[in-house]
Scaffold this active site. Structure first.
Site, PDB file in Angstrom:
ATOM      1  N   GLU A   1      68.513  61.711  63.897  1.00  0.00           N
ATOM      2  CA  GLU A   1      67.630  61.198  64.946  1.00  0.00           C
ATOM      3  C   GLU A   1      67.574  59.676  64.899  1.00  0.00           C
ATOM      4  OE1 GLU A   1      65.904  62.922  67.323  1.00  0.00           O
ATOM      5  OE2 GLU A   1      67.067  64.644  66.651  1.00  0.00           O
TER       6      GLU A   1
ATOM      7  N   LYS B   1      75.278  63.457  74.045  1.00  0.00           N
ATOM      8  CA  LYS B   1      75.255  63.154  75.476  1.00  0.00           C
ATOM      9  C   LYS B   1      76.549  62.484  75.931  1.00  0.00           C
ATOM     10  CE  LYS B   1      70.275  62.515  75.163  1.00  0.00           C
ATOM     11  NZ  LYS B   1      70.248  62.725  73.685  1.00  0.00           N
TER      12      LYS B   1
END
Ligand SMILES: *[C@@H]1O[C@H](CO)[C@@H](O)[C@H](O)[C@H]1NC(C)=O
Ligand SMILES: *[C@@H]1O[C@H](CO)[C@@H](O)[C@H](O)[C@H]1NC(C)=O
Ligand SMILES: *[C@@H]1O[C@H](CO)[C@@H](O)[C@H](O)[C@H]1NC(C)=O
Length: 311
Positions: free
Chosen positions: A87, A207
């Site tokens: 993260e 992504k």
């Protein structure tokens, strides 16, 4: 050492708890099967703690109290503890309390002790071809679940949609795509908005690697700098938001590329020379520790882990 084989010793890695509570099978020689890495054994059996070489702790469960460090157990002198998180800094809560605990870091960052990016660019190998459609029925799409109005990507999206049509998917829009619909849906679009939730050093997530590259849509990147992206992505493979002085200018460029076949296809020339490998399996990532192990610093402590994460 006398015989070379005597120098290859088995490494054992204990995963203290599974990331996000989802476990996978560790039976058999997983690192050899999945990554071709021998002499590397993964376990999630905590009774192995006194004898393992490496213990890995995923940050999320430490930060929310679902799991805790075994500070009550004697820590073997040669054992290394690894802090694991994929993260960006903003999502690593309660990190202050973790100073002076870990020896190594494992993250998407290239300067982590064990770097585990979401994806990699490799030379084309003639096996892993790309499937692309020439029948585009969508201009651009974006999959977003944790939308927050004050994120940069939200401002850019709100402005960009005034100029170009954007198909929106994901939890925020209540249009979640099942796993097997994700890539087919994105591949209908000319462009995919690879908008990261935060612009952090080296933070390039699935992504870009999966959603855009694997679907064969041109990624429009909002994230780390163009230079950072260029260092890891295939040549001429993306459009970077920061290259434009305004959203209107970005939109105009996208319209130009969409209308000019040669300009559009130029973004896929790399298919002839490169391919993409994505990493999605935690086991495959953990096996990377063994590859890196011989070159890892033996004596190291992250006294200020928070400082490192935010650096
Ligand atoms: C192109 O896609 C549209 C919409 O998905 C579909 O209706 C059409 O049949 C497709 N055409 C070809 C030639 O595949
Ligand atoms: C966005 O809003 C949240 C909650 O209102 C806040 O915690 C955060 O700091 C804000 N982020 C930015 C970049 O302003
Ligand atoms: C690992 O970190 C701990 C905690 O700070 C430290 O006591 C230990 O000496 C370190 N071990 C190695 C092998 O670097």
């Amino acid at each position: 050492g006398s015989h070379p084989a005597a120098m290859i010793r088995n490494l054992s890695i204990l995963l203290w708890h599974w990331p996000f509570g989802r476990s996978y099978s560790l039976t058999g020689d997983k690192c050899l099967e999945m990554s071709g890495i021998g002499h590397c054994f993964l376990t999630d059996d905590r009774s192995a703690y006194p004898t393992v070489d490496v213990v890995v702790f995923h940050h999320k469960e430490l930060s929310n109290g679902a799991s805790a460090l075994p500070l009550d157990l004697r820590r073997p002198a040669a054992q290394h503890w690894v802090w694991l998180s994929l993260e960006p800094p903003v999502n690593n809560a309660n990190i202050k309390q973790l100073g002076g605990v870990f020896n190594w870091t494992m993250s998407y960052r290239s300067d982590a002790d064990i770097p585990i990016p979401y994806g990699k660019t490799l030379p084309e190998d003639g096996i892993h071809g790309f499937q692309r459609t020439s029948n585009h029925s969508c201009f651009a799409s974006w999959v977003v679940s944790r939308y927050k109005p004050n994120q940069t990507r939200a401002y850019v999206y709100q402005s960009l949609k005034k100029y170009i049509p954007i198909e929106l998917y994901g939890g925020w829009n209540k249009k979640r795509l099942p796993d097997d619909r994700l890539l087919p849906t994105i591949s209908k679009c000319l462009f995919y908005l690879s908008f990261e939730n935060s612009e952090s050093k080296d933070y390039i997530s699935e992504k870009l690697w999966r959603n855009a590259f694997q679907a064969g849509a041109i990624p429009v990147v909002l994230g780390p700098s163009r230079a950072t992206c260029e260092a890891v992505a295939p040549p001429h493979s993306f459009i970077h938001v920061a290259d434009f002085t305004s959203v209107a200018e970005l939109a105009a460029y996208l319209k130009y590329v969409a209308a000019d076949k040669q300009a559009y296809e130029g973004y896929f020339k790399w298919h002839q020379t490169h391919r993409i490998k994505t990493y999605t399996d935690w086991r495959e990532r953990l096996c990377q520790i063994c590859l890196k192990y011989p070159r890892l610093p033996s004596l190291k402590v992250y006294q200020d882990l928070e400082g490192w994460v935010n650096s």
